[in-house]
Design a protein around this motif. Structure first.
Motif, mmCIF file in Angstrom:
data_model
loop_
_atom_site.group_PDB
_atom_site.id
_atom_site.type_symbol
_atom_site.label_atom_id
_atom_site.label_comp_id
_atom_site.label_asym_id
_atom_site.label_seq_id
_atom_site.Cartn_x
_atom_site.Cartn_y
_atom_site.Cartn_z
ATOM 1 N N THR A 142 4.574 0.186 10.753
ATOM 2 C CA THR A 142 4.668 -1.096 10.049
ATOM 3 C C THR A 142 4.573 -0.847 8.554
ATOM 4 O O THR A 142 4.004 0.164 8.108
ATOM 5 N N ALA A 143 5.158 -1.754 7.767
ATOM 6 C CA ALA A 143 5.134 -1.644 6.307
ATOM 7 C C ALA A 143 4.750 -2.995 5.728
ATOM 8 O O ALA A 143 5.250 -4.032 6.177
ATOM 9 N N SER A 144 3.856 -2.988 4.744
ATOM 10 C CA SER A 144 3.433 -4.241 4.119
ATOM 11 C C SER A 144 3.304 -4.045 2.620
ATOM 12 O O SER A 144 3.036 -2.941 2.130
ATOM 13 N N SER A 145 3.510 -5.115 1.894
ATOM 14 C CA SER A 145 3.451 -5.080 0.443
ATOM 15 C C SER A 145 1.998 -4.997 -0.020
ATOM 16 O O SER A 145 1.124 -5.720 0.472
ATOM 17 N N VAL A 146 1.725 -4.096 -0.957
ATOM 18 C CA VAL A 146 0.419 -3.995 -1.600
ATOM 19 C C VAL A 146 0.654 -3.828 -3.097
ATOM 20 O O VAL A 146 1.766 -3.516 -3.535
ATOM 21 N N SER A 147 -0.387 -4.004 -3.856
ATOM 22 C CA SER A 147 -0.258 -3.884 -5.299
ATOM 23 C C SER A 147 0.230 -2.487 -5.681
ATOM 24 O O SER A 147 -0.370 -1.472 -5.310
ATOM 25 N N VAL B 71 3.819 0.040 -1.331
ATOM 26 C CA VAL B 71 3.906 -0.386 0.064
ATOM 27 C C VAL B 71 2.900 0.412 0.877
ATOM 28 O O VAL B 71 2.710 1.621 0.649
ATOM 29 N N LEU B 72 2.263 -0.248 1.851
ATOM 30 C CA LEU B 72 1.313 0.408 2.749
ATOM 31 C C LEU B 72 1.973 0.582 4.118
ATOM 32 O O LEU B 72 2.421 -0.388 4.727
ATOM 33 N N LEU B 73 2.010 1.855 4.579
ATOM 34 C CA LEU B 73 2.574 2.174 5.891
ATOM 35 C C LEU B 73 1.447 2.466 6.874
ATOM 36 O O LEU B 73 0.499 3.191 6.544
ATOM 37 N N GLN B 74 1.575 1.929 8.062
ATOM 38 C CA GLN B 74 0.635 2.217 9.134
ATOM 39 C C GLN B 74 1.435 2.653 10.359
ATOM 40 O O GLN B 74 2.528 2.137 10.621
ATOM 41 N N ASN C 106 22.546 1.904 -4.919
ATOM 42 C CA ASN C 106 23.339 3.075 -4.536
ATOM 43 C C ASN C 106 22.635 4.351 -5.034
ATOM 44 O O ASN C 106 23.106 5.045 -5.943
ATOM 45 N N LEU C 107 21.479 4.622 -4.421
ATOM 46 C CA LEU C 107 20.649 5.758 -4.831
ATOM 47 C C LEU C 107 20.377 6.651 -3.631
ATOM 48 O O LEU C 107 20.316 6.167 -2.489
ATOM 49 N N PRO C 108 20.206 7.953 -3.848
ATOM 50 C CA PRO C 108 19.866 8.847 -2.726
ATOM 51 C C PRO C 108 18.453 8.545 -2.234
ATOM 52 O O PRO C 108 17.632 7.960 -2.953
ATOM 53 N N PRO C 109 18.127 8.936 -0.997
ATOM 54 C CA PRO C 109 16.775 8.698 -0.487
ATOM 55 C C PRO C 109 15.730 9.493 -1.262
ATOM 56 O O PRO C 109 16.017 10.550 -1.834
ATOM 57 N N GLU C 110 14.523 8.971 -1.288
ATOM 58 C CA GLU C 110 13.380 9.662 -1.871
ATOM 59 C C GLU C 110 12.454 10.107 -0.742
ATOM 60 O O GLU C 110 12.509 9.583 0.377
ATOM 61 N N PHE C 111 11.580 11.076 -1.052
ATOM 62 C CA PHE C 111 10.660 11.597 -0.036
ATOM 63 C C PHE C 111 9.246 11.646 -0.620
ATOM 64 O O PHE C 111 9.049 12.066 -1.755
ATOM 65 N N ARG C 112 8.283 11.211 0.176
ATOM 66 C CA ARG C 112 6.872 11.273 -0.194
ATOM 67 C C ARG C 112 6.101 11.887 0.973
ATOM 68 O O ARG C 112 6.595 11.929 2.104
ATOM 69 N N GLN C 113 4.888 12.323 0.709
ATOM 70 C CA GLN C 113 4.068 12.923 1.762
ATOM 71 C C GLN C 113 2.688 12.293 1.785
ATOM 72 O O GLN C 113 2.187 11.810 0.760
ATOM 73 N N PRO D 88 -3.690 4.906 7.340
ATOM 74 C CA PRO D 88 -2.616 4.285 6.563
ATOM 75 C C PRO D 88 -2.179 5.179 5.404
ATOM 76 O O PRO D 88 -2.968 5.954 4.875
ATOM 77 N N LEU D 89 -0.920 5.016 5.016
ATOM 78 C CA LEU D 89 -0.328 5.858 3.985
ATOM 79 C C LEU D 89 0.248 4.935 2.908
ATOM 80 O O LEU D 89 1.146 4.132 3.182
ATOM 81 N N ARG D 90 -0.272 5.054 1.702
ATOM 82 C CA ARG D 90 0.189 4.208 0.603
ATOM 83 C C ARG D 90 1.294 4.904 -0.169
ATOM 84 O O ARG D 90 1.142 6.059 -0.592
#
Length: 229
Positions: free
Chosen positions: A145-150, A153-156, A178-185, A190-192
């Motif tokens: 799930t994804a929700s808006s946070v200050s 976005v917060l992923l659970q 029209n942008l390439p995907p980004e990657f985060r770790q 939960p993952l902000r």
């Protein structure tokens, strides 16, 4: 007379082999160096790790001074539930790396390595800590799930519970751009996800990565959320 003749022959270098090889380091009956286990240089810095294709890789180091004595190495293995080691190859390997592909998933192994000389004398064995066989990539996260946070976005999500999960890889795209995907770790749920454009909509997919670098498929379908201001 004879003594004077022998002295002249010695000075001219013509007397050889009468009392062994004078000055060459051997006695009259040469003895091979490193003819005992304790004298043979053992492998250095032994370590074992899994690679991304599911093998266990055994590595060690042998500096030049060791290679002048050692002709190769024997690699041995046992599972942690037994005490007896099995030699993996009949011939010594000349390399300081060994790839073991004949392993089972989620089984713990112990490796040891012995140096061997051309005369067949082996060193004392060097043993590595136990390592787990990893033949299977982790499962993809579910219930994302994804929700808006200050500020983002917060992923659970729920992971597959594998014992060697290292981190989670997030693939995100800004919708309508029209942008390439980004990657985060991130390390877990939960993952902000920060650094996003406030008020912009994004979609997210998550993959699990284990300690061997094996990566799951990305979660599907992608989830969407608007980044907080």
């Amino acid at each position: 007379m004879m003594a004077r003749m022998m002295a002249r022959l010695r000075r001219s270098g013509l007397v050889l082999g009468l009392a062994g090889c004078v000055g060459c380091g051997h006695s009259e009956t040469p003895v091979a160096p490193y003819d005992s286990t304790a004298a043979v240089p053992a492998p250095r810095d032994l370590r074992v790790e899994a690679d991304v294709v599911g093998r266990l890789v055994v590595r060690w180091r042998a500096p030049a001074e060791d290679r002048r004595v050692v002709d190769g190495w024997f690699v041995e293995r046992r599972v942690t539930t037994t005490s007896a080691f099995t030699q993996l190859e009949t011939e010594a390997t000349a390399d300081t790396v060994y790839f073991d592909d004949d392993i089972d998933d989620d089984v713990r192994y112990v490796y040891r390595v012995r140096s061997v000389t051309g005369a067949g004398v082996t060193s004392l064995p060097v043993e590595a800590p136990p390592v787990r066989g990893d033949r299977t990539a982790p499962s993809a996260p579910v219930a994302v799930t994804a929700s808006s946070v200050s500020g983002g976005v917060l992923l659970q999500f729920e992971d597959g519970g594998e014992p060697d999960l290292a981190f989670f890889d997030v693939r995100l795209r800004q919708l309508g751009a029209n942008l390439p995907p980004e990657f985060r770790q991130g390390s877990g749920s939960p993952l902000r996800v920060g650094g996003l454009l406030g008020g912009a909509a994004y979609e997210f997919e998550i993959a699990a990565v284990d300690s061997s670098g094996r990566i799951s498929s990305y979660s599907a379908p992608a989830v969407e959320a608007v980044a907080g201001p």
